[in-house]
Motif scaffolding. Structure first.
Motif, short mmCIF file in Angstrom:
data_model
loop_
_atom_site.label_atom_id
_atom_site.label_comp_id
_atom_site.label_asym_id
_atom_site.label_seq_id
_atom_site.Cartn_x
_atom_site.Cartn_y
_atom_site.Cartn_z
N ASN A 79 1.11 -1.10 -0.10
CA ASN A 79 0.07 0.46 0.38
C ASN A 79 0.54 1.26 -0.11
O ASN A 79 1.66 0.88 0.55
CB ASN A 79 -0.78 -0.04 1.25
N ARG A 80 0.29 2.14 -0.18
CA ARG A 80 1.67 3.46 -0.71
C ARG A 80 0.61 4.79 -0.86
O ARG A 80 -1.16 4.94 -1.20
CB ARG A 80 1.77 3.27 -2.27
N ARG A 81 0.22 5.24 0.34
CA ARG A 81 -0.65 6.47 1.27
C ARG A 81 -0.56 7.55 -0.13
O ARG A 81 0.92 7.62 -0.34
CB ARG A 81 -0.38 6.91 2.55
N ALA A 82 -1.28 8.19 -0.29
CA ALA A 82 -1.29 8.99 -1.18
C ALA A 82 -2.31 10.76 -0.42
O ALA A 82 -3.08 10.40 0.10
CB ALA A 82 -1.78 8.83 -2.55
N ARG A 83 -2.58 11.62 -1.62
CA ARG A 83 -2.65 12.77 -1.36
C ARG A 83 -3.83 12.40 -3.01
O ARG A 83 -3.74 11.74 -3.79
CB ARG A 83 -2.26 14.37 -1.18
N PRO A 84 -5.37 13.10 -2.82
CA PRO A 84 -6.00 13.12 -4.18
C PRO A 84 -5.00 13.45 -5.06
O PRO A 84 -5.44 12.41 -6.26
CB PRO A 84 -7.51 13.93 -3.67
N MET A 85 -4.68 14.60 -5.53
CA MET A 85 -4.30 14.90 -6.58
C MET A 85 -3.09 14.08 -7.23
O MET A 85 -2.01 14.25 -8.24
CB MET A 85 -3.36 16.06 -6.75
N ASP A 86 -2.62 12.75 -6.32
CA ASP A 86 -1.73 11.46 -6.53
C ASP A 86 -2.14 10.62 -7.59
O ASP A 86 -2.25 10.02 -8.08
CB ASP A 86 -1.49 10.87 -5.60
N LEU A 87 -4.15 10.67 -7.42
CA LEU A 87 -4.76 10.06 -8.03
C LEU A 87 -5.60 9.94 -9.30
O LEU A 87 -5.92 9.40 -9.87
CB LEU A 87 -5.74 9.01 -6.48
N THR A 88 -6.13 11.64 -8.98
CA THR A 88 -6.67 11.62 -10.07
C THR A 88 -6.74 13.14 -10.99
O THR A 88 -5.64 13.58 -9.88
CB THR A 88 -8.58 11.61 -9.90
N ASP A 89 -7.15 13.60 -11.96
CA ASP A 89 -6.87 14.99 -12.40
C ASP A 89 -7.79 15.37 -11.55
O ASP A 89 -8.80 15.30 -11.27
CB ASP A 89 -7.62 14.76 -13.20
N PRO A 90 -7.74 16.97 -11.62
CA PRO A 90 -8.60 18.60 -11.03
C PRO A 90 -9.90 17.93 -11.59
O PRO A 90 -9.64 17.58 -12.91
CB PRO A 90 -7.65 19.58 -11.49
N THR A 91 -10.78 18.13 -10.50
CA THR A 91 -12.06 18.18 -11.32
C THR A 91 -13.02 19.72 -11.64
O THR A 91 -13.04 20.31 -10.51
CB THR A 91 -12.98 17.64 -10.26
N PRO A 92 -13.39 19.92 -12.81
CA PRO A 92 -14.00 20.74 -12.94
C PRO A 92 -15.67 21.06 -11.81
O PRO A 92 -15.82 19.75 -11.74
CB PRO A 92 -14.62 20.42 -14.50
N VAL A 93 -15.94 21.83 -11.47
CA VAL A 93 -16.46 21.67 -10.25
C VAL A 93 -17.85 21.34 -10.87
O VAL A 93 -18.79 21.32 -9.98
CB VAL A 93 -16.55 23.47 -9.47
N ALA A 94 -18.73 21.94 -11.90
CA ALA A 94 -19.74 21.17 -12.63
C ALA A 94 -19.90 19.43 -12.77
O ALA A 94 -20.69 19.11 -12.45
CB ALA A 94 -19.71 22.12 -13.94
N GLN A 95 -18.35 19.26 -12.78
CA GLN A 95 -18.67 17.91 -12.60
C GLN A 95 -18.29 17.82 -11.37
O GLN A 95 -18.41 15.89 -11.46
CB GLN A 95 -17.16 17.16 -13.87
#
Length: 328
Positions: A79-95
């Protein structure tokens, strides 16, 4: 009586190293709760094996050897602990959608007093703080466990290559090679430099005071003026994260509007300024915990807002009250 005195003396000698060992294990594991478990396991193993401690190395070095083996065992699960920005791209607020991930996913915050040893040298203090920043901790997680141990021991704790080689039962050449590979990986991860918490820095204090006033007043214009253009907002345990003024303000004025009427109480986490974020209580009597908000500051503006929402874990850890009275 002599046996009891000996045991007390041993307990005292072991406890003297608990805090620095916790900081080491925290950097290795990315979780203070796991780090404290690892240190407790280290102490138990040391106690049981003390009669076999030959004294060829210092007690401190011996404890680090045990702690390293405990951490390496714990990391075998991969297991490698992460921050949200390590796992996904930024999300536009509308989505934007809130999707929670398991607790073991996330790099966790820590109070400075639990992981930083008391040192009098300002330069040493700066290094200690720098190497528990969230961005640096996240970069460490990209390293294989043994490389992680080598880099922390050599670059953070300033051990000699020969000492690390002895601890890991390997050669100096192997340690130097691991350190080179770890440095290269860390350079690719490129953790951004951010300002450490400094209550004596009047510029930082003014910025944080203005942030509190803007957030508690829910003044989006004033809040935006304090943020870098590409500032980020993340909210573990959700993998959603937002980047930029429009999306952050859009979130705060939409789903995040539940934060109107909040109170912020200053604290420190991971060497950085932080706030205990309280919402107005549903019963109208004071404020109740909502998030631990860890701030990343760069060049006089806010670079990142890391809101850790699992308050049942974080507020007791930081010795924060579980309710603020209505009279403040």
């Amino acid at each position: 009586m002599a046996d009891t005195a000996t045991r007390r003396d041993l307990d005292t000698r072991l406890e003297q190293h608990r805090r620095e060992l916790t900081g080491y294990c925290y950097r290795m594991l990315g979780s203070l709760f796991e780090a404290e478990d690892a240190v407790q396991d280290t102490m138990v193993r040391a106690w049981r094996a003390m009669d076999r401690f030959e004294g060829r190395s210092s007690l401190r070095s011996w404890l680090y050897r045990i702690a390293t083996n405990v951490c390496l065992d714990m990391l075998k699960a991969g297991n490698r602990r992460a921050r949200p920005m390590d796992l996904t791209d930024p999300t536009p607020v509308a989505q934007a959608r809130l999707t929670a991930r398991p607790e073991v996913t996330w790099l966790e915050p820590a109070p400075d007093v639990r992981v930083l040893p008391e040192v009098s040298d300002p330069a040493e203090t700066a290094v200690e703080r720098e190497t528990i920043r969230l961005a640096f901790m996240a970069a460490l997680q990209h390293l294989p466990p043994k490389q992680r141990a080598v880099l922390i021991l050599r670059e953070v704790l300033a051990w000699r290559a020969s000492e690390v080689a002895e601890l890991l039962d390997t050669t100096v050449a192997s340690v130097n090679s691991a350190l080179q590979r770890a440095r290269a990986t860390l350079a690719e991860a490129a953790p951004a430099a951010t300002d450490a918490a400094d209550e004596l820095d009047t510029r930082q204090k003014e910025l944080l005071d203005r942030y509190v006033a803007a957030f508690e007043g829910y003044d989006m214009k004033a809040l935006t003026a304090l943020l870098h253009e590409d500032a980020t907002l993340s909210m573990p345990p959700y993998d959603l994260w937002l980047r930029g003024h429009d999306d952050i303000v859009g979130w705060l004025q939409g789903v995040g509007s539940v934060c109107r009427g909040s109170r912020l109480v200053p604290t420190v986490a991971n060497g950085m300024p932080a706030f205990a974020h309280y919402h107005a209580a549903e019963d109208g009597d004071g404020h109740t915990p909502w998030a631990l908000m860890v701030m990343e500051i760069e060049g006089g503006r806010i670079r990142g807002i890391n809101s850790f929402l699992d308050t049942a874990r974080w507020f007791p850890l930081f010795d924060l009250p579980m309710r603020l009275p209505a009279d403040g």
